[in-house]
Write an enzyme that holds these catalytic residues in place. Structure first.
Site, PDB file in Angstrom:
ATOM      1  N   GLY A 329     -36.716   3.884   6.987  1.00 21.18           N
ATOM      2  CA  GLY A 329     -37.181   3.485   8.306  1.00 21.18           C
ATOM      3  C   GLY A 329     -37.850   2.121   8.297  1.00 21.18           C
ATOM      4  N   GLU A 353     -19.749 -16.196  -7.882  1.00 19.10           N
ATOM      5  CA  GLU A 353     -18.864 -15.911  -9.023  1.00 19.10           C
ATOM      6  C   GLU A 353     -17.582 -15.213  -8.583  1.00 19.10           C
ATOM      7  OE1 GLU A 353     -20.641 -14.581 -12.701  1.00 19.10           O
ATOM      8  OE2 GLU A 353     -22.609 -15.320 -12.038  1.00 19.10           O
ATOM      9  N   GLU A 357     -13.308 -10.949  -1.603  1.00 16.58           N
ATOM     10  CA  GLU A 357     -11.898 -11.187  -1.269  1.00 16.58           C
ATOM     11  C   GLU A 357     -11.140 -11.813  -2.447  1.00 16.58           C
ATOM     12  OE1 GLU A 357     -14.323 -10.534   2.146  1.00 16.58           O
ATOM     13  OE2 GLU A 357     -14.541 -12.009   0.554  1.00 16.58           O
TER      14      GLU A 357
END
Length: 369
Positions: A329, A353, A357
């Site tokens: 929370g 590094e 993707e």
């Protein structure tokens, strides 16, 4: 390769590292200035022998160091990793003179190294480097920019990757060791989310000679990729360490926090969330250990394994830390809370590094090779 369980001595070493990070390194980290190199912390890493172990151990030991330190002190983990990333090309490919000049200083924590690969137009596409070289005598002049370089502009030397042959792609890149005081080299700090220093470097006809070449001329991309194949699983280990720290905090919080008439852990939705966090963290850990063990064994498929480990572990850490914040929370977003700190730290490893993707691209190319 193990199948995979740590030996008792490895488990004991990890416990020693966590204690070291808690008792000696975290107090130094807390005295550091965000965005600046914490040299007392780096010196303490040297005095503890961990910086020397960076260059005498294999990939699995590197992962164990990074995971263990990250669970207790991410600043110490990052300082250690950046020393390794910046100086490993020198240790693995440098000349005897380069190693003699710089490695003892790095190992002692007196000199700070940096790995200068990324550029404003060449981040994920590392082969598209545009830092140019102009031949001069038997050497070159470097001109251009590097950007998002960890430890810049405060490092003592840089492993710099520059284009020495136009139109050759990855085959026309050379690695150079460039001391920070080389005339024409200047730097600017960047105001980033990460607490460690990140900056840009400008090269204004910076002179380099054959003595500054790391490895071979036009073979610098191999230096970069070999270094990244070693360090990518350990980036995953850093992520696993952060995920475990978030998980530990969440288990303690949900066991002790009362809501709706009982502890949070008795709510099935909470218990199942924590179980998912733990399962993903353990899966990431095993993938990291397997990739590191494959690297140490010289097994086939290391680039694919390293990419899988880095991809899965960093994405997992993002999920686990985010889930931990949700279960804690509002208190978890207070400045200075462990999870507030991890929430800021955990985002960058999915980019540096080799972004997520890029890791998927590497994996796919290896599968179809």
């Amino acid at each position: 390769m193990p199948g995979f369980a740590l030996e008792p001595e490895q488990q004991g070493w990890c416990e020693e590292l966590r204690a070291l990070a808690t008792d000696r390194l975290r107090p130094l980290a807390e005295k550091g200035e965000p965005g600046r190199i914490n040299r007392p912390l780096v010196a303490a890493l040297g005095a503890s022998g961990l910086l020397e172990r960076l260059f005498t151990s294999g990939a699995l030991d590197l992962c164990l160091m990074r995971e263990s330190l990250a669970r207790s002190c991410t600043e110490a983990e990052t300082a250690l990793a950046l020393q390794g990333l910046g100086a490993s090309p020198v240790a693995r490919f440098g000349t005897a003179e380069q190693r003699a000049r710089w490695l003892p200083e790095v190992i002692a924590g007196r000199a700070v190294a940096a790995f200068a690969l990324s550029e404003p137009g060449a981040g994920s596409d590392a082969a598209a480097l545009s830092l140019t070289t102009v031949p001069e005598g038997d050497g070159w002049r470097l001109s251009g920019e590097k950007c998002w370089i960890s430890n810049a502009p405060y490092a003592d030397f840089y492993t710099v990757f520059a284009r020495t042959t136009e139109g050759a792609g990855a085959r026309g890149v050379t690695a150079f060791l460039v001391p920070a005081d080389r005339p024409g080299l200047t730097g600017t700090p960047l105001d980033m989310l990460s607490p460690h220093p990140i900056g840009a470097l400008a090269f204004d006809a910076v002179s380099v000679t054959p003595a500054d070449v790391i490895g071979e001329v036009d073979r610098g991309f191999r230096v970069a990729m070999d270094t990244l194949n070693l360090f990518r699983p350990s980036v995953g280990a850093f992520a696993v360490g952060m995920a475990q720290a978030a998980l530990d905090a969440t288990i303690a919080h949900t066991a002790g926090r009362t809501a709706f008439g009982g502890p949070l852990k008795d709510l099935q939705s909470v218990a199942h969330q924590v179980a998912e966090m733990a399962t993903r963290t353990e899966a990431a850990r095993l993938l990291v250990y397997a990739a590191a063990s494959a690297y140490d064994a010289g097994a086939p498929g290391v680039p694919k394994r390293a990419a899988m480990a880095k991809l899965f572990a960093t994405e997992t850490a993002q999920y686990v830390v985010d889930a931990a914040v949700q279960l804690h929370g509002a208190r978890a977003l207070e400045r200075g809370h462990l999870l507030e700190h991890l929430y800021r730290e955990v985002r960058a490893p999915r980019i540096y590094e080799g972004a997520t993707e890029v890791q998927r691209t590497i994996i796919a190319k290896e599968l179809y090779r």
